[in-house]
Each structure stands twice: as C-alpha cells, then as structure tokens.
Enzyme design. Sequence first.
Site, PDB file in Angstrom:
ATOM      1  N   CYS A 113     -14.833  29.662  19.316  1.00 21.28           N
ATOM      2  CA  CYS A 113     -16.213  29.675  18.839  1.00 21.28           C
ATOM      3  C   CYS A 113     -16.685  31.121  18.745  1.00 21.28           C
ATOM      4  CB  CYS A 113     -17.070  28.906  19.836  1.00 21.28           C
ATOM      5  SG  CYS A 113     -18.805  29.332  19.775  1.00 21.28           S
ATOM      6  N   GLU A 114     -17.229  31.494  17.590  1.00 17.14           N
ATOM      7  CA  GLU A 114     -17.637  32.895  17.428  1.00 17.14           C
ATOM      8  C   GLU A 114     -18.927  33.210  18.182  1.00 17.14           C
ATOM      9  OE1 GLU A 114     -18.178  33.693  13.248  1.00 17.14           O
ATOM     10  OE2 GLU A 114     -20.193  32.856  13.210  1.00 17.14           O
ATOM     11  N   HIS A 115     -19.587  32.179  18.698  1.00 13.33           N
ATOM     12  CA  HIS A 115     -20.836  32.437  19.430  1.00 13.33           C
ATOM     13  C   HIS A 115     -20.620  32.622  20.920  1.00 13.33           C
ATOM     14  CE1 HIS A 115     -22.249  30.088  15.795  1.00 13.33           C
ATOM     15  NE2 HIS A 115     -22.767  31.277  15.650  1.00 13.33           N
ATOM     16  N   HIS A 116     -19.508  32.078  21.443  1.00 16.42           N
ATOM     17  CA  HIS A 116     -19.250  32.213  22.878  1.00 16.42           C
ATOM     18  C   HIS A 116     -17.850  32.743  23.193  1.00 16.42           C
ATOM     19  CE1 HIS A 116     -22.458  29.084  22.705  1.00 16.42           C
ATOM     20  NE2 HIS A 116     -22.909  29.740  23.758  1.00 16.42           N
ATOM     21  N   GLN A 154     -16.888  25.718  13.078  1.00 18.49           N
ATOM     22  CA  GLN A 154     -15.992  24.683  12.550  1.00 18.49           C
ATOM     23  C   GLN A 154     -16.201  24.421  11.053  1.00 18.49           C
ATOM     24  OE1 GLN A 154     -15.639  21.191  15.022  1.00 18.49           O
ATOM     25  NE2 GLN A 154     -14.885  19.973  13.314  1.00 18.49           N
ATOM     26  N   HIS A 182     -15.127  21.325  21.406  1.00 19.15           N
ATOM     27  CA  HIS A 182     -15.667  22.675  21.619  1.00 19.15           C
ATOM     28  C   HIS A 182     -15.850  22.897  23.110  1.00 19.15           C
ATOM     29  CE1 HIS A 182     -17.042  23.541  17.344  1.00 19.15           C
ATOM     30  NE2 HIS A 182     -16.504  22.338  17.287  1.00 19.15           N
ATOM     31  N   CYS A 184     -17.318  25.206  24.433  1.00 18.93           N
ATOM     32  CA  CYS A 184     -18.668  25.686  24.759  1.00 18.93           C
ATOM     33  C   CYS A 184     -19.659  24.536  24.858  1.00 18.93           C
ATOM     34  CB  CYS A 184     -19.148  26.773  23.800  1.00 18.93           C
ATOM     35  SG  CYS A 184     -18.822  26.459  22.106  1.00 18.93           S
TER      36      CYS A 184
HETATM   37 ZN   LIG Z   1     -19.969  28.266  21.256  1.00 18.89          ZN
END
Ligand SMILES: [Zn+2]
Length: 224
Positions: A113-116, A154, A182, A184
């Site tokens: 995940c590019e956010h976490h 995704q 995910h 996250c």
């Molecule tokens: Zn994430």
Amino acid sequence: MGIDISQASLEEIGEEHVGTSLETPLREDAFEMDDDLKVELIEKHFREIMHIMGLDLTDDSLKGTPHRVAKMYVKEVFSGLNPKNKPIAKLFENKYKYKEMLVEKDITFHSHCEHHFVPIYGNAHVAYISKGEVIGLSKINRIVQYFAKRPQVQERLTMQIGNELKEVLKTDDVAVILDANHMCVSSRGVQDTNSSTVTSFYSGKFEKDEQSRNEFLKYISLEK
Ligand SMILES: [Zn+2]
C-alpha cells in the site's frame, strides 16, 4: 506543481486509500541514481529511523537490518518502479486459431500500500481474447508481478495490468480482476481480518458484451 492540499485532507486520502492518478507518481529524475547508490542511501536513512525508535543497532540481530531492508526495497519489493525491470513479452502466432477466451486465474501477487508501505496480497484473474497472437502464460504472471512490485493502490494496479496487457497483446479484449487483502486494514486501523477488496478492469468485448464477462466470471469462480 500540485495543488496545495491541506494536511487534514492528505491524512484522509491516505487513510481511505484513495489513489490520485493512473500513473505511478514518479519524478522525472527517478532513475538517475543507480540501484547500488539507492541501497546505500536508504540503508543510512533506515538505520536512522531504527535509531530514533530507540533500537540498539550494535545488537547482532539488528545490525544488518538497515542494509537488508534497503536491498529488499530496491531490488525486490519495489523493483517494479524501474522500467528496466519490465518483462519483455514475446508473442507467438496463434497457430490453432484459438478464438475463445483464455483465462489465467489465481495468479498470486504481493504488493505494498502506497499510503502505509505495508503489504497487499492476493490473487489476480486475467482473461483475453486473442487477435491472432498469444503470449506465454508465465509472462502474464510476470506482468502482474512487475506492476505489483511498486507502492500501489489496488485500483491503479488493476488498471496498469489491464492497460499493459492490451498493449502487449494488441487487443482491446482484456479483463482483470484482483481480489486482495490489505494488511493496513487487517493489522492496523479498523483491524478487520476478514474483508478482501475486489477490483475489476473490463475492456473491449468484456466491457460491451455481458456474455463474455459472465463467461469469465464463471471460469474464475470454478471450484478447484
Ligand atoms: Zn494502507
């Protein structure tokens, strides 16, 4: 220059896993540094992160971690950022004039995940209808894995795989479904361990013709 987004909405984009573009946001100078230099620099910074967290980097078990993480980032789990690692897809003439749908299901992939920066993992199901040429089956896996080995959302991963297959196979008739977990969502945040996320990409006949789409969906739901 990007629009100035407030810190609060940036937080929301990340927590809700909203992607902002189809292309992976890369800088123009992304590959001016070679891989070895990247490993060296990331190692230094990761050591600093561990140090700030209070970990004792003279400990034998931790000593090698910064280098291992840096190498894993550049050469393994994020190697799909670099276009030089893109699989070269060799096409074969469709000698049997096979005009039906070809489905490859349950292609395992691992992404982040590019956010976490925590794992997303799951299965990809891919279908296409040949316009005269076919691709080696393992190449489909490699294309999926190449795009997975990037920091991702995704939806974008699904579309990048779909668009690449359209280009490589010279056909519009491509479908992709990703079913993924995910970390996250399961290991932090709402800590839901049961949910999975399904995304789809339908183009050409799969988009226009319900029968083709249903045929594909029927194949991928077959019991193993
Ligand atoms: Zn994430």
